[in-house]
Design an enzyme around this catalytic site. Structure first.
Site, short mmCIF file in Angstrom:
data_model
loop_
_atom_site.label_atom_id
_atom_site.label_comp_id
_atom_site.label_asym_id
_atom_site.label_seq_id
_atom_site.Cartn_x
_atom_site.Cartn_y
_atom_site.Cartn_z
N ASN A 146 -4.27 -25.41 20.71
CA ASN A 146 -4.97 -26.25 21.69
C ASN A 146 -5.95 -27.20 21.00
OD1 ASN A 146 -3.62 -24.72 23.62
ND2 ASN A 146 -5.30 -23.28 23.82
N ASP A 147 -6.86 -26.63 20.19
CA ASP A 147 -7.84 -27.46 19.49
C ASP A 147 -7.19 -28.31 18.40
OD1 ASP A 147 -10.36 -27.25 20.69
OD2 ASP A 147 -10.68 -25.27 19.84
N ARG A 152 -12.57 -12.61 17.32
CA ARG A 152 -12.98 -13.93 16.84
C ARG A 152 -14.50 -14.06 16.97
NH1 ARG A 152 -10.89 -19.24 19.85
NH2 ARG A 152 -12.45 -18.54 21.36
N GLU A 163 -7.50 -24.81 13.30
CA GLU A 163 -7.55 -25.61 14.52
C GLU A 163 -8.14 -27.00 14.28
OE1 GLU A 163 -9.81 -23.27 17.31
OE2 GLU A 163 -11.07 -22.48 15.70
N HIS A 193 -9.96 -22.49 35.37
CA HIS A 193 -10.16 -21.31 36.19
C HIS A 193 -9.02 -21.16 37.20
CE1 HIS A 193 -13.86 -20.77 34.25
NE2 HIS A 193 -14.59 -21.59 34.98
N ARG A 240 -11.75 -13.09 22.50
CA ARG A 240 -12.79 -14.11 22.49
C ARG A 240 -14.15 -13.44 22.71
NH1 ARG A 240 -8.41 -16.14 25.40
NH2 ARG A 240 -7.52 -18.09 24.60
N CYS A 252 -1.95 -18.29 18.42
CA CYS A 252 -2.61 -17.61 19.56
C CYS A 252 -2.98 -18.59 20.66
CB CYS A 252 -3.86 -16.86 19.09
SG CYS A 252 -5.15 -17.92 18.41
#
Length: 575
Positions: free
Chosen positions: A462-463, A341, A439, A198, A305, A510
């Protein structure tokens, strides 16, 4: 490029964290050391229970007022921040947590001890969430706990902070960040946080330069130290000499001039110097992001998302709610292509939908597995997406794929939904494209087979990184192991791109790597067809593409993929 060596001797110390929000700031350090020390074994007497509950109630009332005041000052274009603070306020006012805290006070714990015990219990549940956004709520709980303790002690550490200072803190809550923005602080440094935290999101939204995950910052830096903060590289220089100070002053001027020039790139075709076209798209979490994507002339949205709708409602939305949301995005974006997604959620998020208890849900019923286990819910989403696709600018992307069967089952469900909508005389895109996120290592290794039944791939770096390296990217103690430039990750990416192109489908990136300025040339050279980044970074990445040579990028990639050591990969990428 080793900046620490180059600038050795030009400052008392050179530290490095993760650059979360770009910019260069020269200023004075204000260090917030606000560690919470609570003795959970400390007890009260029976006759003190009533006064202790009253003390807690007053602290709670003051904290609620603090959040409400912060929310009231949020500008209309900061909807993400408002949602975060509203979620925090819901935690503060949660009846179950309140009753649990009162229960421990009645068992003769102090209010502080009761808070720590209850919050620790909640943190254990969140730590096992399948979704990164939920795991990051652990940090939010720590921040809320800190604010509770401050109100119990009737302290406020932010009131004496003056303008034009660089804040050095262990962590900051969104409400604290708002207070600091009001104080017109110039930059933020924290010891914790990930690039998707955040704090990182909010500092980027407010264009406040920030460095996160800088270990021991509150101990390495002293109050009133002169600081140079480089939000592009993550470097922090403590008490720099005059030469370094002048160098960064000049760099500030060059960057300001450069930002003005970026606007001229909007109308230019996105291609390399040797005419290789590159699709550069935007990611979007809300309507404001969609509008900003249009401003920079993005041809599409590479990632929307949809689970952000769940987070805002705190429940699974109805078909109508989903349809309205998707239609608004598609209509606003038109004629841009919109990539929706499917919900990337897990079984531990909603009590009324709980299927089984999982000790490690991040490796359990997540993403497409969850959706296929809850087919009724999945069909509601598929129907809503189809109904919103009437302008033929929507494509569907499936999360956390590990097998062909998952794609085949989803396509079967999709066909069922199409038949239902035909019978209801609904208009929709009969040929809506269906792609998948790559991912997991499993998906990458069977990419050749998957590319035969998919319309496109999108690499979720990322994943893919955390599953490849067995390193949770939200775990601060593993930050040194989480690295998307690891040769294992890069080779899985290359394997995926080659498999996709063999079967004539495009590949996008992405994840955070798409917007990493040092990764752009590598991704171009590897043959990635589409990069999808935050609207605020679109023009910077476009400039990098325009300044690149596709042939030279290919040569560099060939060299990098033969390299086994991270330090050599960094050197080849000019890190």
């Amino acid at each position: 490029m080793n900046v620490e060596k180059i600038y050795q001797g030009t400052a008392d110390k050179v530290l490095r964290g993760i650059p979360a929000s770009s910019g260069i700031v020269l200023g004075r350090a204000v260090v917030l050391r606000n560690e919470i020390f609570v003795d959970t074994h400390k007890t009260i007497q029976n006759e003190e229970i009533e006064s202790e509950i009253k003390r807690f109630d007053i602290a709670k009332k003051n904290l609620v007022a603090e959040f409400e005041e912060s929310i009231s000052h949020i500008p209309p274009n900061a909807k993400d921040l408002k949602a975060i603070l509203q979620a925090d306020l819901m935690m503060v006012e949660d009846k179950f947590m309140y009753d649990s805290i009162i229960k421990f006070i009645k068992e003769l714990h102090t209010a502080e001890a009761a808070l720590v015990i209850v919050f620790d219990q909640s943190k254990q549940l969140l730590k096992h969430s399948t979704d990164e956004l939920f795991r990051e709520r652990v940090t939010e709980l720590d921040n809320i706990l800190k604010r509770f303790i401050i109100h119990l002690s009737k302290g406020e550490k932010l009131s004496e902070i003056s303008e034009n200072t660089i804040i050095i803190a262990q962590s900051l809550t969104p409400s604290e960040l708002l207070k600091l923005i009001e104080k017109k602080v110039t930059a933020i440094v924290t010891e914790v946080g990930g690039i998707t935290s955040h704090l990182a999101i909010l500092t980027r939204s407010y264009s406040i330069p920030a460095i996160i995950s800088l270990k021991n910052a509150t101990h390495e830096i002293s109050a009133n130290d002169e600081i140079i903060l480089d939000g592009y590289t993550g470097h922090l220089f403590i008490n720099p000499d005059l030469t370094l100070y002048k160098f960064y002053r000049e760099k500030q001027k060059r960057i300001a001039e450069h930002i003005k020039e970026l606007g001229e790139l909007i109308g230019l075709p996105c291609k390399t110097k040797d005419e290789k076209p590159i699709q550069l798209w935007c990611n979007a979490n809300n309507i404001d992001d969609v509008k900003n994507a249009k401003i920079v002339s993005s041809p599409g949205l590479g990632l929307v998302r949809t689970e952000s709708l769940i987070l805002s409602l705190n429940r699974i939305p109805t078909e109508k709610e989903q349809y309205d949301y998707y239609k608004t995005i598609a209509d606003t974006a038109y004629p841009m292509t919109v990539t929706l997604r499917a919900f990337d959620i897990g079984s531990d998020k909603y009590a009324d939908n709980l299927l089984i208890h999982e000790d490690n849900p991040a490796l359990g019923l997540r993403g497409i597995r969850y959706l296929l286990a809850k087919k009724d819910e999945f069909k509601i989403q598929l129907r809503a997406i189809l109904k919103a696709s009437k302008h033929k600018n929507i494509r569907l992307m499936l999360p956390m794929i590990t097998s062909l069967e998952e794609v085949i089952q989803t396509k079967k469900l999709l066909e069922e939904c199409k038949l239902e909508l035909l019978n209801e005389d609904e208009t929709f895109d009969h040929d809506m494209l269906v792609g998948i996120m790559i991912e997991t290592p499993a998906a990458a290794l069977i990419a050749d087979d998957l590319s035969k039944i998919c319309d496109f791939f999108s690499l979720g770096t990322n994943d893919l990184t955390q599953y490849c390296l067995a390193a949770d990217r939200t775990n601060e103690s593993l930050s040194e192991f989480f690295n998307s430039f690891h040769p294992g990750v890069l080779r899985l990416m290359e394997f995926t791109v080659n498999a996709a192109h063999k079967n004539n489908i495009p590949v996008a990136v992405c994840g955070e790597m798409a917007s990493h300025p040092l990764a752009t040339s590598f991704l171009i050279g590897m043959g990635v067809d589409e990069l999808s980044v935050a609207p605020s970074l679109f023009l910077e990445v476009k400039e990098k593409i325009l300044d690149s040579s596709f042939k030279q990028c290919q040569k560099n990639v060939s060299k990098i993929l033969k390299t086994a050591m991270l330090k050599d990969i960094y050197q080849s990428m000019d890190v």
